[in-house]
Design an enzyme around this catalytic site. Structure first.
Site, PDB file in Angstrom:
ATOM      1  N   SER A   1     111.288  12.468 -15.530  1.00 38.11           N
ATOM      2  CA  SER A   1     110.933  11.182 -15.456  1.00 38.11           C
ATOM      3  C   SER A   1     111.799   9.958 -15.945  1.00 38.11           C
ATOM      4  CB  SER A   1     109.415  10.748 -15.672  1.00 38.11           C
ATOM      5  OG  SER A   1     109.105   9.661 -15.374  1.00 38.11           O
TER       6      SER A   1
ATOM      7  N   ASP B   1     107.212  12.753  -9.226  1.00 36.92           N
ATOM      8  CA  ASP B   1     107.404  12.495 -10.831  1.00 36.92           C
ATOM      9  C   ASP B   1     107.295  13.982 -11.475  1.00 36.92           C
ATOM     10  OD1 ASP B   1     106.904  12.050 -13.786  1.00 36.92           O
ATOM     11  OD2 ASP B   1     107.062  10.235 -13.093  1.00 36.92           O
TER      12      ASP B   1
END
Length: 340
Positions: A84, A218
């Site tokens: 991320s 993600d």
């Protein structure tokens, strides 16, 4: 009537929880394992130091602070993987973007505006418009917005000569989640911006990213602190940077506040998710990011995050140098990545 600021905090906590796994990094894909053959121990000429950068939204500013101290002290880094925001910081660092520039981007909330381009309440108000195209037979992937700005950010900051992952000066991986298989996956080739985009595609907010015939979101959903990936890429000694808030006991009265349960639940889940990775790491640096929310756009939080990373890295430096010396890594060591 609920105050909009409180509503934002509540909804942000709930959406962020969707990007957190249960309690461990799910196994890498077969393709990932195949990639590690390029970095097998038999072909390594010397000790390799790897860096695992965890996810945490605006708290990623602390990772920039850690890297600033590494640069000052000459800590050698041979392999980098990030999840991320860790993929954003790590990718741009490996591409040679000056750390002072990265610190400034956090202060001006450049990256957080890509995570959340408009206030969550405003996005929710426009949610009905998301269904408009479906009435005409258009079916985009699920999510409030497409989110392709990270590609432009990478092109602008890294430049044309370093915006391809496999052309970076040291091995780098952006860790994401394969939505189709449910497993953690690392991107080690292709466009750097697309890799960063996939690693930061928060479920329910940003649409997942299709690469080939696979769909990614993600990385925090399956592996928030990618120590395992760095190990598989060939690192002998792994430094993990954990940017989660510290898990502390919260007074009973605090849970009467709107959003308080969701925020504490997120802290608990993140803390427990990263335990296995922290145990697997050879050295851990944990900056004090308490109070910095995942989607903060505050200049103060940006500056405080960077400083927290600096303080934590400096405090850890004597022990880190000692540990590196034990395995034969000399500090100041190999030349740092050349900045642009």
């Amino acid at each position: 009537m609920i105050h909009p600021r409180k509503l934002i905090s509540l909804l942000a906590a709930l959406c962020s929880m969707a990007a957190v796994s249960s309690s461990f990094c799910l196994p890498s894909t077969a393709a990932d394992i195949q990639q590690t053959q390029n970095f097998s121990p038999a072909t390594k000429p010397r000790i390799r130091v790897g860096l695992a950068l965890g996810g945490g939204g605006a708290r990623g500013a602390a990772e920039v602070g850690v890297l600033q101290v590494f640069k000052e002290e000459g800590i050698p880094i041979d392999i980098v993987a990030g999840t991320s925001i860790g993929a954003v910081v790590g990718g741009l660092y490996v591409a040679g973007v000056p750390l002072e520039k990265l610190a400034g981007e956090f202060e001006h909330a450049t990256f957080m505006k890509e995570f959340m381009p408009m206030p969550l309440v405003v996005q929710l108000l426009f949610t009905p418009l998301v269904f408009g195209p479906r009435l005409f037979g258009i079916h985009p992937y699920d999510g409030l917005y497409e989110g392709k700005k990270m590609i432009g950010i990478a092109d602008k900051l890294a430049g044309d000569d370093r915006n391809t992952v496999e052309k970076l000066p040291i091995p780098f991986a952006a860790v994401c989640t394969n939505l189709m298989t449910g497993r953690s996956h690392r991107i080690t080739s292709g466009d750097l911006g697309i890799a960063m985009e996939a690693s930061t595609a928060v479920p329910g907010i940003k649409r997942p990213v299709q690469i080939g015939d696979q769909l990614y979101c993600d990385g925090g959903l399956s592996c928030n602190l990618p120590v395992q990936h760095v190990r598989e890429m060939g690192a002998d000694f792994i430094i993990a940077v954990d940017i989660d808030e510290n898990l502390k006991q919260v007074p009973l009265k605090n849970f009467r506040k709107l959003g308080s349960v969701g925020r504490q639940a997120l802290r608990i889940q993140l803390a427990n998710t990263d335990i296995p990775a922290l145990k697997e790491a050879d050295f851990v640096i944990h900056p004090d990011t308490d109070g910095i929310t995942l989607i903060s756009r505050s200049k103060k939080d940006g500056r405080r995050g960077v400083q927290a990373g600096v303080v934590a890295a400096r405090a850890a430096m004597p022990e880190l140098k000692r540990r590196l010396a034990e395995i034969g890594v000399i500090v100041p060591g190999r030349p740092a990545i050349k900045e642009q």
